[in-house]
Design a protein around this motif. Structure first.
Motif, PDB file in Angstrom:
ATOM      1  N   SER A 161       0.810  -1.218   0.173  1.00 46.56           N
ATOM      2  CA  SER A 161      -0.056  -0.130   0.030  1.00 46.56           C
ATOM      3  C   SER A 161       0.838   1.388  -0.001  1.00 46.56           C
ATOM      4  O   SER A 161       1.779   1.298   0.963  1.00 46.56           O
ATOM      5  N   VAL A 162       0.756   2.146  -0.893  1.00 44.59           N
ATOM      6  CA  VAL A 162       1.355   3.486  -1.007  1.00 44.59           C
ATOM      7  C   VAL A 162       1.083   4.230   0.449  1.00 44.59           C
ATOM      8  O   VAL A 162       1.771   4.965   1.059  1.00 44.59           O
ATOM      9  N   ALA A 163      -0.196   4.193   0.677  1.00 46.94           N
ATOM     10  CA  ALA A 163      -0.526   5.063   1.854  1.00 46.94           C
ATOM     11  C   ALA A 163       0.257   4.760   2.929  1.00 46.94           C
ATOM     12  O   ALA A 163       0.783   5.257   3.863  1.00 46.94           O
ATOM     13  N   LYS A 164       0.388   3.016   3.269  1.00 44.66           N
ATOM     14  CA  LYS A 164       0.985   2.792   4.452  1.00 44.66           C
ATOM     15  C   LYS A 164       2.664   3.051   4.488  1.00 44.66           C
ATOM     16  O   LYS A 164       3.106   3.144   5.385  1.00 44.66           O
ATOM     17  N   CYS A 165       3.165   2.991   3.217  1.00 44.09           N
ATOM     18  CA  CYS A 165       4.428   3.207   3.088  1.00 44.09           C
ATOM     19  C   CYS A 165       4.874   4.780   3.172  1.00 44.09           C
ATOM     20  O   CYS A 165       5.686   5.226   3.796  1.00 44.09           O
ATOM     21  N   PHE A 166       4.096   5.619   2.810  1.00 42.01           N
ATOM     22  CA  PHE A 166       3.991   6.977   3.115  1.00 42.01           C
ATOM     23  C   PHE A 166       4.072   7.220   4.728  1.00 42.01           C
ATOM     24  O   PHE A 166       4.981   7.827   5.296  1.00 42.01           O
TER      25      PHE A 166
ATOM     26  N   PRO B  28       7.825  -0.254  16.451  1.00 42.51           N
ATOM     27  CA  PRO B  28       6.494   0.952  16.464  1.00 42.51           C
ATOM     28  C   PRO B  28       6.815   2.309  15.939  1.00 42.51           C
ATOM     29  O   PRO B  28       5.695   2.857  15.331  1.00 42.51           O
ATOM     30  N   VAL B  29       7.928   2.837  15.825  1.00 40.31           N
ATOM     31  CA  VAL B  29       8.211   4.154  15.175  1.00 40.31           C
ATOM     32  C   VAL B  29       7.753   4.183  13.911  1.00 40.31           C
ATOM     33  O   VAL B  29       7.261   4.975  13.308  1.00 40.31           O
ATOM     34  N   ALA B  30       7.936   2.825  13.237  1.00 38.77           N
ATOM     35  CA  ALA B  30       7.598   2.885  11.728  1.00 38.77           C
ATOM     36  C   ALA B  30       6.303   2.330  11.534  1.00 38.77           C
ATOM     37  O   ALA B  30       5.489   2.540  10.742  1.00 38.77           O
ATOM     38  N   LEU B  31       5.597   1.581  12.505  1.00 42.20           N
ATOM     39  CA  LEU B  31       4.416   0.685  12.335  1.00 42.20           C
ATOM     40  C   LEU B  31       3.374   1.359  12.877  1.00 42.20           C
ATOM     41  O   LEU B  31       2.257   0.898  12.532  1.00 42.20           O
TER      42      LEU B  31
ATOM     43  N   LEU C 237      -2.848   2.075  11.971  1.00 39.76           N
ATOM     44  CA  LEU C 237      -3.894   2.766  12.357  1.00 39.76           C
ATOM     45  C   LEU C 237      -4.979   2.603  10.864  1.00 39.76           C
ATOM     46  O   LEU C 237      -6.129   2.965  11.075  1.00 39.76           O
ATOM     47  N   LEU C 238      -4.392   2.333   9.531  1.00 38.36           N
ATOM     48  CA  LEU C 238      -5.212   2.168   8.431  1.00 38.36           C
ATOM     49  C   LEU C 238      -5.583   0.725   8.239  1.00 38.36           C
ATOM     50  O   LEU C 238      -6.612   0.410   7.559  1.00 38.36           O
ATOM     51  N   GLY C 239      -5.328  -0.121   9.215  1.00 37.55           N
ATOM     52  CA  GLY C 239      -5.927  -1.453   9.423  1.00 37.55           C
ATOM     53  C   GLY C 239      -5.255  -2.369   8.547  1.00 37.55           C
ATOM     54  O   GLY C 239      -4.164  -2.143   7.853  1.00 37.55           O
TER      55      GLY C 239
END
Length: 431
Positions: A166-171, A421-424, A429-431
């Motif tokens: 997902s682009v949104a998650k990588c953002f 957790p800093v990255a994840l 939150l997007l599920g």
């Protein structure tokens, strides 16, 4: 795998003699195909299919909107707004530079655009007020990397497509580290300048005048600040894909620059369009040849073999992560961020899968580390670009740059790598 290293060595040699990046990767990809003895047309067809993906259309759209934002004088509005908060403290202009690069990154998604837009304005201003020229140049260089980490980020779009995530998650994976790094750079800037007696500071305003100044500059900058809110809000709410959000950003920029601010005359509009086309063409050319090369690498099982080599050194996850970071650092020193993202996805993803690393966590490691490589000598493409824009000799800004990297960016690489957790947290939150 020997042929792969021959091709990479050829690319590096071409880059060192200043052959344009696209042509260097083109020669390397074609040489690799010839060494493998495979049909070139088979690989070129794959490369064409990959760069024709709808999701990659987001790249020229974001580049165009960022270029137009820079040409329309939006960067000056952002600078004035941030300056109204922290500009009247000793070292405040340095903090303004860092925070404005972060904000401009959220608009343009490009580190080079941040250097060009912010560096040309802020470095002369800082030098005029007594800042050491090397410190000012170094601050622009290291802060430009925030544009690669704070969404929307063009390299993260490419990386998400390469690893099919997902682009949104990588953002969001690099957003937390980007914000933390901005705060760290602000703190280091104040600390390094604490004993400097040459810096002049404007007289502090009364609380009432300060609020009036914030309101005035905030009103001018509000339309610029609103753009990333609209774009990212559309992506994370599910209303728009990254490509559609890029189109919205471009239309929004044209409306703001041409109709509202009226700072985009036809000449600027035309020149910005040409510049955006040039940047897009160079990126797509690099991606095309990288995808061609990746096809040959996959067929020759280079990623699997590379994973086997690393795992033969050690099966300890911490050791493997340290080796991955070392390779990413070297990669970032040699090539640009977009090329590095694709190569990291192709070569290192199988290694991370073997040690059970979350691909979104890997995206954060790559995004944070390649930025460090891009401003780390001896190659340091972004660092030298900052020096070229600000017209400062290399000897003046290498030392302050290394201090920012050692005490700021390098610790952030380890934080992102070993504190997941800093990255994840935000992507979760997007599920």
């Amino acid at each position: 795998m020997a042929f792969f290293f021959v091709a990479i060595l050829l690319i590096v040699l071409l880059l060192l003699i200043e052959v344009p990046v696209g042509f260097a990767f083109g020669v390397g990809a074609l040489a690799y195909g010839a060494l493998l003895g495979t049909d070139t047309s088979f690989h070129t067809g794959f490369g064409y299919t990959q760069v024709s993906a709808f999701s990659l259309l987001a790249i020229p759209l974001f580049i165009m909107s960022g270029t137009l934002m820079g040409a329309s004088g939006i960067s000056e509005c952002l600078l004035d707004f941030v300056n109204s908060f922290v500009g009247r403290f000793k070292g405040g202009l340095g903090a303004v530079t860092v925070l404005t690069c972060a904000l401009f990154g959220a608009i343009s998604g490009s580190a080079s655009a941040a250097i060009a837009a912010i560096g040309k304005i802020m470095v002369p201003r800082m030098i005029k007020e007594g800042y050491p020229p090397g410190h000012a140049t170094a601050l622009v260089a290291v802060s430009s990397v925030l544009a690669l980490m704070i969404p929307p980020s063009i390299p993260m779009i490419v990386f998400a497509i390469a690893i099919r995530e997902s682009v949104a998650k990588c953002f969001l994976a690099t957003m937390g580290s980007g914000v933390l790094l901005a705060l760290i750079y602000c703190g280091l800037n104040f600390w390094f300048l604490r004993k400097n007696e040459t810096i002049t500071v404007e007289e502090p305003l009364s609380p009432r005048d300060t609020m009036c100044d914030i309101a005035k500059t905030g009103k001018r900058a509000s339309l610029a600040i609103l753009m990333p809110v609209i774009v990212l809000g559309g992506i994370y709410s599910g209303i728009a894909t990254p490509t559609e959000a890029g189109a919205v950003a471009l239309v929004y920029t044209l409306i703001v620059g041409v109709l509202i601010y009226r700072t985009l005359p036809f000449d600027n509009l035309f020149n910005s369009t040409v510049e955006a086309a040039r940047l897009t063409g160079s990126i797509i050319m690099v991606l095309f040849f990288l995808f061609i090369m990746s096809r040959g690498m996959i067929l020759a099982k280079v990623p699997t073999q590379f994973a086997g080599v690393l795992l033969s050194i050690s099966e300890n996850k911490i050791v493997i992560l340290l080796l991955i970071n070392l390779l990413l650092l070297i990669m970032g020193m040699i090539i640009d961020d977009v090329s590095g993202e694709v190569l990291a996805a192709i070569i290192l993803l199988p290694v991370t899968q073997k040690i059970g690393l979350d691909p979104i966590h890997f995206a954060a490691i790559v995004g944070t580390n390649l930025g460090l490589g891009n401003i780390s000598p001896p190659c340091a493409p972004l660092l030298y670009m900052a020096g070229g824009v600000t017209k400062q000799p290399l000897s003046t800004y290498v030392d302050p740059t290394m201090k920012f990297l050692v005490f700021g960016h390098l610790p952030m690489v380890f934080i992102v790598t070993f504190i997941p957790p800093v990255a994840l947290f935000l992507p979760s939150l997007l599920g």
